[in-house]
Structures are given as structure tokens and as C-alpha cells.
Design an enzyme around this catalytic site. Structure first.
Site, short mmCIF file in Angstrom:
data_model
loop_
_atom_site.label_atom_id
_atom_site.label_comp_id
_atom_site.label_asym_id
_atom_site.label_seq_id
_atom_site.Cartn_x
_atom_site.Cartn_y
_atom_site.Cartn_z
N ARG A 190 2.21 13.49 -9.40
CA ARG A 190 2.33 12.31 -10.53
C ARG A 190 1.46 12.66 -10.26
O ARG A 190 0.68 12.54 -9.37
CB ARG A 190 3.10 11.00 -9.28
CG ARG A 190 2.98 10.12 -10.31
CD ARG A 190 4.07 8.87 -9.93
NE ARG A 190 3.27 7.52 -8.68
CZ ARG A 190 4.40 6.83 -8.04
NH1 ARG A 190 5.46 6.58 -8.81
NH2 ARG A 190 3.26 6.85 -7.04
N ARG A 245 -2.12 -1.21 -9.95
CA ARG A 245 -0.46 -2.36 -10.12
C ARG A 245 -0.99 -4.12 -10.36
O ARG A 245 -2.28 -4.31 -9.12
CB ARG A 245 0.01 -1.83 -9.21
CG ARG A 245 -0.22 -0.89 -8.57
CD ARG A 245 0.47 0.05 -7.33
NE ARG A 245 0.74 0.71 -7.31
CZ ARG A 245 1.41 1.50 -6.78
NH1 ARG A 245 2.99 0.54 -6.78
NH2 ARG A 245 1.20 2.75 -6.83
N GLY A 263 2.80 3.84 1.52
CA GLY A 263 2.83 3.52 2.84
C GLY A 263 3.69 5.62 2.99
O GLY A 263 3.82 5.63 3.98
N ARG A 264 3.63 6.53 1.80
CA ARG A 264 4.30 7.34 1.52
C ARG A 264 3.34 8.42 0.83
O ARG A 264 3.84 9.39 0.17
CB ARG A 264 5.88 8.25 1.91
CG ARG A 264 6.32 6.95 0.34
CD ARG A 264 7.72 7.87 0.38
NE ARG A 264 8.64 6.80 -0.83
CZ ARG A 264 9.47 7.49 -0.97
NH1 ARG A 264 10.12 8.25 -0.36
NH2 ARG A 264 9.97 6.40 -1.51
N ASP A 321 3.57 -5.11 -7.81
CA ASP A 321 3.55 -3.70 -7.07
C ASP A 321 4.22 -2.33 -7.72
O ASP A 321 2.93 -1.42 -7.58
CB ASP A 321 3.53 -3.47 -5.49
CG ASP A 321 5.30 -3.31 -5.36
OD1 ASP A 321 5.70 -4.79 -5.03
OD2 ASP A 321 5.61 -2.87 -4.44
N ASN A 322 4.80 -2.52 -8.72
CA ASN A 322 5.24 -1.78 -9.41
C ASN A 322 5.01 -2.56 -11.10
O ASN A 322 5.90 -1.73 -12.27
CB ASN A 322 6.94 -1.74 -8.75
CG ASN A 322 7.62 -0.66 -7.91
OD1 ASN A 322 6.68 -0.64 -7.43
ND2 ASN A 322 8.94 -1.27 -7.17
N GLY A 331 0.85 -1.65 0.25
CA GLY A 331 0.38 0.04 0.28
C GLY A 331 0.76 0.80 -0.63
O GLY A 331 2.38 1.29 0.02
N LYS A 339 3.39 12.17 -3.63
CA LYS A 339 4.80 10.97 -3.09
C LYS A 339 5.20 11.35 -1.81
O LYS A 339 6.36 12.75 -2.61
CB LYS A 339 5.54 10.17 -4.46
CG LYS A 339 6.35 9.28 -3.96
CD LYS A 339 6.75 8.37 -5.35
CE LYS A 339 8.14 7.94 -5.14
NZ LYS A 339 8.15 6.72 -6.74
N ASP A 344 9.47 6.63 7.72
CA ASP A 344 8.69 7.65 7.85
C ASP A 344 7.42 8.86 7.06
O ASP A 344 7.13 9.51 7.15
CB ASP A 344 9.98 9.69 7.66
CG ASP A 344 10.40 8.86 6.87
OD1 ASP A 344 10.41 8.71 5.77
OD2 ASP A 344 11.91 10.13 6.99
P1 AMP Z 1 8.75 0.35 -3.61
O1 AMP Z 1 9.64 -0.22 -3.13
O2 AMP Z 1 9.00 2.21 -3.91
O3 AMP Z 1 7.92 0.16 -4.45
O4 AMP Z 1 8.08 1.24 -2.15
C1 AMP Z 1 7.53 -0.60 -1.59
C2 AMP Z 1 6.82 0.03 -0.09
O5 AMP Z 1 7.33 0.65 0.01
C3 AMP Z 1 5.42 0.86 -0.18
O6 AMP Z 1 4.35 0.55 0.14
C4 AMP Z 1 5.82 2.02 -0.38
O7 AMP Z 1 4.71 2.89 0.18
C5 AMP Z 1 6.83 2.17 0.55
N1 AMP Z 1 7.82 3.11 1.24
C6 AMP Z 1 8.93 3.33 0.54
N2 AMP Z 1 9.38 4.40 1.32
C7 AMP Z 1 8.77 4.66 2.25
C8 AMP Z 1 8.91 5.57 2.98
N3 AMP Z 1 9.79 6.44 3.53
N4 AMP Z 1 7.67 6.42 4.16
C9 AMP Z 1 6.70 4.88 4.30
N5 AMP Z 1 6.80 3.83 3.28
C10 AMP Z 1 7.76 3.63 2.45
MG MG Z 2 6.96 1.37 -5.65
#
Ligand code: AMP
Ligand code: MG
Length: 521
Positions: A182, A189, A91-92, A263-264, A89, A118, A131
């Protein structure tokens, strides 16, 4: 052009409340607009001048939205490096809502575009200790690379703005925090479908609701590929076809996505998530850059196979609704989905050939498919690239020059620079030249200025010290990637005949060394 807050719909939030959580902003009192994509803003029908006002900034941060807006963070699951994670989900991140975009002013062509943040703070989906923030460097990097991809005509999410939050985020060292705004045709996804499939026990209707939402969003009657309501097998096939075309485009320009977790991978066929991505300087299929990819799972040459693996996860998730659609049992649904997945290798091969045929200057006049000699030359060219491992875009650029000369032998040997040694064998060159390759076609098919790793690093390094000159110069170069003139038919916006420094067209100098990327969290 709107000079006030645009209206946002809440289609996703209203249709799929079980797949999201309400989001509310934590105001950034000291925020500053660092970068605004004015052409994109105009394309969206929003006055860039207004976005630069205080009200515009508060809109971009989701702090002042139209009254009925309902911003949410989206839930999804996903396989990360092959391991299933049931709850990832946003997360940020947050989906502010969808903007109705009417291209050419015609309401029939209206298509909703997600406006998404984002780095906008923690959400119910943030993992403990994270964070919810983003550092400015990675957000500028995503802006630069996604806009370069768009300029090359490669489907991608877009970047509307980077805003400095005025707060610092703790990474290895404290870094300035930023929010990226964005824009995407959706944020659905493969992992969204995995989430809905996983929730079957608790919410039996969710999977079908999500699949219907995806069909409506991406395949309603006025889209390029209309599908009937409830054609879930058709949805699977269309996602396979789009992703086959997308990966083919990546392979042509040497793009290594770097984190092809499920998820990407979008349902729209747009490239998403520019964390650890990078470009090849040498056509070596075993290249990967990401520091967290220990085994090279997402190496350049593995991308088509990995895409199929990800699409298999989509197919698995869709089985219950395919079963219903075909009025069959699980076995019947598996057989039907397998048949679609088995088409993927040929979808990919065809898409790649269709990319490489014009790249080599061949037209397919009249008949739709390339001739057998054109195909053979493409295959041999790619085989040669895999062995010789040159910078393929430099080779294609040299070939465009050769295509214009009448005497192949003389010009091939007379060009004398280091790229001449990186030409395919003479026998291939002769057969290629015999087919009268079209230099102009090659020039508006093969980008010359891509975000080379060494240039991206140099520009971001300077930007981190507050010097944006190199970043701006690089952004201008890579958003004007073709050396062609009159490239209207390629749909590429022509900039004002800017003359770009030759340095943007070449791979890294010897001393740059091996390159490593980080996930940008
Ligand atoms: P990604 O590697 O960008 O596809 O992210 C994988 C997961 O990690 C996703 O659920 C993001 O929302 C979460 N995520 C990445 N960076 C952060 C962050 N700094 N704080 C909270 N969630 C994060
Ligand atoms: Mg991602």
C-alpha cells in the site's frame, strides 16, 4: 525510472521511535507477484519491469531493502465502535519506509510516500490468536476499490501490488495468503494522536513530536495549505476541512466506508482501510453492509456525523499542545478546539454543495460560490434522493442526457426506460433545465462505472478459483469510471478509449438480494 532498489527514508522510525517497533520479514520462499499497478509504479519513479524481477519481488516483500532502511510497525490507539482500545497498532502490517516522489521531476515538489505492507506477518502489536496474515480475496478487494476511488479523484491510499505468499491462511476455510503493498501520503491516524496523548505521563514530549511531524509532513511550506510551525489548532482545522471534503465525495458516489473507527481516519484526508466498505445501489441513508456493525453506527447517512465524532477525539488528543500554543489553560484550549469543531457542519455542507453543483452540471462562473438557485436545486435534489432512494448515479447519468436536449418534456417522457421513472419531479426538472446545465461537466463529475457490490463479488469469486478474467475486466472498467471525453482537467488518466460493457454502469439485478461485507481479516 529506477531499475534497482529505490532509496527509502525512515523519517517516521527516526522521528518517533516511541511510536513503533522494528519489523523484520519472515521470508516467503514461494511468493508470486499476482497484481502490479504499473501506472502507480511509474508515478513513484520505479521501473515496473524491475518490480517484476526476483529482486523487485524481494523489495516489495521488505526482504531486500536498501542497507539503511529501517522498517517498523506503527503503534496507535483507537475507538472501535465507540469503545476505546489503548493499543491497536499494526498487527499485521509494516511501514518499509518513505519514498521521495518528485512529481514532474522537480525536487521542490518532492513529497514522501509511505510504502507499507499489509498481511506481512505478526508484530508486537498483534493480538493473541491473530495470525498477522491476510487472505488474497480481501487484498484484491482493497486493490480494486482503492484504485477505483483514485480514478474517481477521491483521496485515498493506493495499491501498488498484491503478492501471493504461497502459504495458506486459515479463515472459515483455508485461503491463499497474500500481501498488499500500500502507498499513502502517510499512515498517521486520529488513533496515532490518541496513542501519543495516552502516553503523556510516560513520554511528555511525544504528543508535540507527533504533531510537529504531522505539520511537517502534510503542511510544510510547499504544501497547498502551509501552516506555521507549532500551529496545532491550524492542524486540527485542516484535518477537519480535509475530512469534510472527503466525506462529501463519499456521499456523492454512495460509498459506505463501513468501519469509521478512529484508527481508520487519516490525518492526510485520504480514505484508508477498505475492509467492509461497499457502494449503494439505492440512495438509502440507513444502509450499511458490515456484518460486525450490529447497530448501523456506520450507516451511509451517518458518515458526516460520525466523522465529526472522530474529529472530536482528535481535538481531545491535541488539547495539551493547543494549550501550549495559545499560552492558555485547559479551558481556553477546549474553547478554541470547540470553535473549530463547530465549523465542521458548515465545512461539510459547503464541501457537499461544491461536489453536487458540478454534478448537476452547474458552473459557478466568475464568482466562487454557487448561486442561491443552484444551491436550492442541489438541496431539493438530495432531499428527493433521500425520499425516492433511486440509484443516484443512474439518475445523474440520465440527467446528463436530458441536459443536452432542448425539449425537456418530450425527451423526459420519451426515454421510456426504467430510469425515466426515477427522475426528479417535473417542476424541479424545469427549473434545473432553465439554468442550462452542462452535460460534459456532469459526465466528468459523475462516475458511471463504480465497483458495484454484485460485480465485485462475482469477480472475487472467480478469482478464488484462479480465473482472473472478470477481475481484470472490472478493474479496467472502474479505473476508467467516467463516460466523458477530454477529461484532462479532471486529472483523470484516460485509458485507450476502451469500450466497456454496459453491465458495469448499473445497480445489482433484483435477485442479488441483501449484501453483507466482512472485515477482511
Ligand atoms: P482493522 O479492522 O483492519 O482496522 O484492524 C483493527 C486492528 O486489528 C489493527 O490493529 C490490525 O492490525 C489488527 N488486525 C486485523 N487483522 C489482523 C490479523 N489477521 N492479524 C493480526 N492483527 C490483525
Ligand atoms: Mg484499520
Amino acid at each position: 525510472m529506477l531499475s534497482s532498489s529505490p532509496r527509502l527514508t525512515s523519517r517516521f522510525a527516526n522521528s518517533l521511535p516511541a511510536m513503533c517497533a522494528p519489523w523484520s520479514p519472515v521470508p516467503f520462499s514461494d511468493a508470486n507477484l499476482l497484481l502490479l499497478n504499473e501506472p502507480l509504479s511509474r508515478e513513484l519513479g520505479i521501473d515496473p519491469g524491475w518490480l517484476r524481477t526476483e529482486n523487485g519481488l524481494r523489495f516489495l516483500l521488505g526482504e531486500e531493502l536498501p542497507e539503511d532502511a529501517f522498517p517498523v510497525s506503527q503503534a496507535y490507539a483507537g475507538h472501535q465502535f465507540g469503545q476505546f482500545n489503548p493499543l491497536l497498532g499494526d498487527g499485521r502490517a509494516a511501514l518499509l519506509g518513505e519514498l521521495e516522489v518528485t512529481s514532474g521531476g522537480s525536487p521542490e515538489t518532492a513529497a514522501p510516500r509511505d510504502i507499507h505492507l499489509k498481511g506481512s506477518g505478526r508484530t508486537p502489536y498483534s493480538r493473541g490468536g491473530s495470525d498477522g496474515r491476510a487472505a488474497a480475496g480481501p487484498m484484491l478487494r482493497e486493490f480494486l476499490i482503492s484504485e477505483a476511488m483514485h480514478a474517481m479523484g477521491i483521496p485515498t491510499t493506493r495499491s501498488l501490488a498484491v503478492i501471493l505468499t504461497g502459504e495458506s491462511v486459515q479463515r472459515n476455510v483455508p485461503e491463499p495468503g497474500a500481501v498488499l503493498v500500500r502507498v499513502a501520503s502517510s499512515h498517521l491516524r486520529v488513533g496515532s494522536f490518541q496513542y501519543a496523548r495516552m502516553m503523556q505521563q510516560r513520554s511528555p514530549e511525544l504528543l508535540q513530536e507527533l504533531a510537529d511531524f504531522a505539520l511537517e509532513r502534510h503542511h510544510a511550506t510547499d504544501s497547498d495549505t502551509p501552516l506555521d510551525d507549532s500551529d496545532y489548532l491550524g492542524l486540527l482545522r485542516e484535518v477537519c476541512a480535509k475530512q469534510a471534503r472527503l466525506v462529501a465525495r463519499w456521499m456523492h458516489v454512495g460509498f459506505v466506508h463501513g468501519v469509521m473507527n478512529t484508527d481508520n481516519i487519516t490525518i492526510s484526508g485520504e480514505t484508508i482501510d477498505y475492509g467492509p466498505c461497499a457502494f449503494l445501489d439505492s440512495f438509502n441513508p440507513h444502509t450499511w453492509f458490515s456484518s460486525i456493525d450490529q447497530q448501523g453506527r456506520y450507516a451511509f447517512g451517518r458518515q458526516p456525523a460520525i466523522m465529526l465524532w472522530d474529529l472530536e477525539r482528535l481535538a481531545e488528543s491535541l488539547l495539551p499542545v493547543i494549550e501550549e500554543q495559545l499560552d492558555t489553560d485547559t479551558e481556553g484550549a477546549v474553547a478554541a478546539a470547540t470553535e473549530v469543531l463547530q465549523e465542521f457542519p458548515s465545512m461539510y455542507r459547503n464541501a457537499f454543495t461544491r461536489t453536487m453543483v458540478p454534478a448537476l452540471g452547474f458552473t459557478t462562473a466568475g464568482s466562487d460560490s454557487p448561486s442561491s438557485e443552484q444551491r436550492a436545486l442541489c438541496d431539493e435534489f438530495v432531499e428527493w434522493l433521500n425520499g425516492a432512494q433511486p440509484d443516484q448515479l443512474s439518475v445523474l447519468r440520465s440527467l446528463a442526457t436530458l441536459a443536452e436536449s432542448t425539449n425537456l418534456t418530450v425527451s423526459a417522457s420519451a426515454s421510456g426506460d426504467e430510469e425515466a421513472s426515477a427522475l426528479p419531479p417535473a417542476e424541479w426538472l424545469h427549473r434545473w433545465h432553465e439554468l442550462n446545465p452542462d452535460a460534459a461537466l456532469m459526465r466528468h463529475t459523475n462516475p458511471v462505472r463504480i465497483p458495484r457490490n454484485h460485480l465485485v463479488e462475482e469477480a472475487l469469486q472467480a478469482a478464488s478459483y484462479g480465473d482472473f478474467e472478470a477481475f481484470e475486466e472490472l478493474l479496467a472498467a472502474v479505473t476508467d469510471p467516467f463516460d466523458s471525453t477530454g477529461s484532462e482537467e479532471s486529472g483523470v488518466e484516460k485509458k485507450n478509449n476502451r469500450v466497456h460493457d454496459e453491465k458495469f454502469a448499473h445497480p445489482a439485478p433484483e435477485g442479488f438480494g441483501p449484501y453483507t461485507t466482512f472485515c477482511g481479516t
